[in-house]
Design an enzyme around this catalytic site. Structure first.
Site, short mmCIF file in Angstrom:
data_model
loop_
_atom_site.label_atom_id
_atom_site.label_comp_id
_atom_site.label_asym_id
_atom_site.label_seq_id
_atom_site.Cartn_x
_atom_site.Cartn_y
_atom_site.Cartn_z
N VAL A 223 -30.88 12.72 18.23
CA VAL A 223 -32.10 11.56 18.32
C VAL A 223 -31.39 10.22 17.68
CG1 VAL A 223 -34.44 11.29 18.01
CG2 VAL A 223 -33.61 13.38 18.57
N LYS A 224 -31.54 9.35 18.47
CA LYS A 224 -31.23 7.99 17.70
C LYS A 224 -32.57 7.38 17.22
CE LYS A 224 -27.91 4.16 18.77
NZ LYS A 224 -27.15 3.77 19.70
N ILE A 225 -32.57 6.88 15.90
CA ILE A 225 -33.80 6.52 15.24
C ILE A 225 -33.41 5.09 14.58
CG2 ILE A 225 -35.32 6.99 13.41
CD1 ILE A 225 -35.85 8.82 15.59
N THR B 159 -25.79 5.48 23.46
CA THR B 159 -26.25 4.68 24.47
C THR B 159 -27.54 4.04 23.82
OG1 THR B 159 -28.06 6.34 25.20
CG2 THR B 159 -25.91 6.17 26.38
#
Length: 236
Positions: free
Chosen positions: A104-106, A45
């Site tokens: 965790v999207k970084i 997402t």
């Protein structure tokens, strides 16, 4: 144009046993449909997809991530909004605490690489997003990212072959046995999926319509129609 023949790649011994299928959406109904289809391995997402579903406000976004994790069995990429190191650490730790499936999207920025290194040291899984070059993918792998997300569709939009990038990253990762998985993002059509599978991407993420598009072939439709017609004749 990339050479899609796997036998031409002498480094393909580290490719995953199978390609994972992620759905790129925040729509719960589509996530449920993909899960029920029996081939879903995870969800990605981003803030744009959340906004598309009318999800706004921190509490609502957090609740939505929890709802997604209740549907799927696999990894769910949840993106930080902060672009500074301290902010990404704070948000990322909060997101990781929501559910064991959260990744965790970084973003691929300087502080983002620092944050990925920190999360790696803490055993928190990460997805480095907005990757558009092999050099960026190399940095993400060095920092210990679980996934790296090259956006192949957006490269195609500016007359650059996004599949060439997947192939370059595959070769680099296999040269040095990086464990970071290549997550082909911004997948726009069924041939993107097929080509990425031929090259050796570990994961694809795209809309449900593109995944279901793999089912379609006119000869399948014609053959089934003929079988049913013949069956009707024999039972009339």
């Amino acid at each position: 144009m990339a050479n899609f023949a796997l036998e031409s790649n002498p480094f393909n011994n580290h490719i995953s046993d199978y390609m994972k299928f992620f759905i790129d959406t925040a729509n719960l109904d589509q996530i449920r449909e993909a899960q029920n289809f029996g081939i879903l391995d995870g969800v990605t997402t981003n803030p744009s997809l959340m906004a598309k579903e009318g999800i706004s406000g921190y509490d609502n976004v957090i609740a939505h991530y929890k709802a997604i994790c209740e549907i799927v069995d696999g990894d769910v990429s949840a993106e930080v909004i902060a672009t500074d190191y301290e902010g990404m650490i704070k948000e990322g730790e909060a997101l990781a605490a929501l559910h064991e499936n959260i990744v965790v999207k970084i973003p691929m920025i300087k502080d983002g690489i620092r944050a990925i290194s920190y999360f790696t040291s803490k055993g928190i899984r990460t997805n480095c997003t907005l990757v558009f070059s092999a050099g960026q993918a190399l940095l993400a792998a060095k920092a210990g990212a679980t996934y790296v997300s090259p956006f192949i569709g957006r490269l195609d939009d500016i007359s650059t072959d996004g599949l060439d990038l997947i192939e370059s990253i595959r070769e680099i990762y296999d040269n040095y046995e990086f464990s970071t998985e290549i997550l082909a993002a911004s997948v726009r059509h069924t041939m993107h999926i097929v080509n990425c599978a031929q090259i050796g991407a570990d994961v694809m993420t795209g809309p449900l319509s593109v995944i279901l598009g793999l089912l379609k072939h006119p000869l399948t439709d014609a053959g089934l129609a003929q079988f049913l017609a013949d069956h009707a004749k024999t039972n009339s």
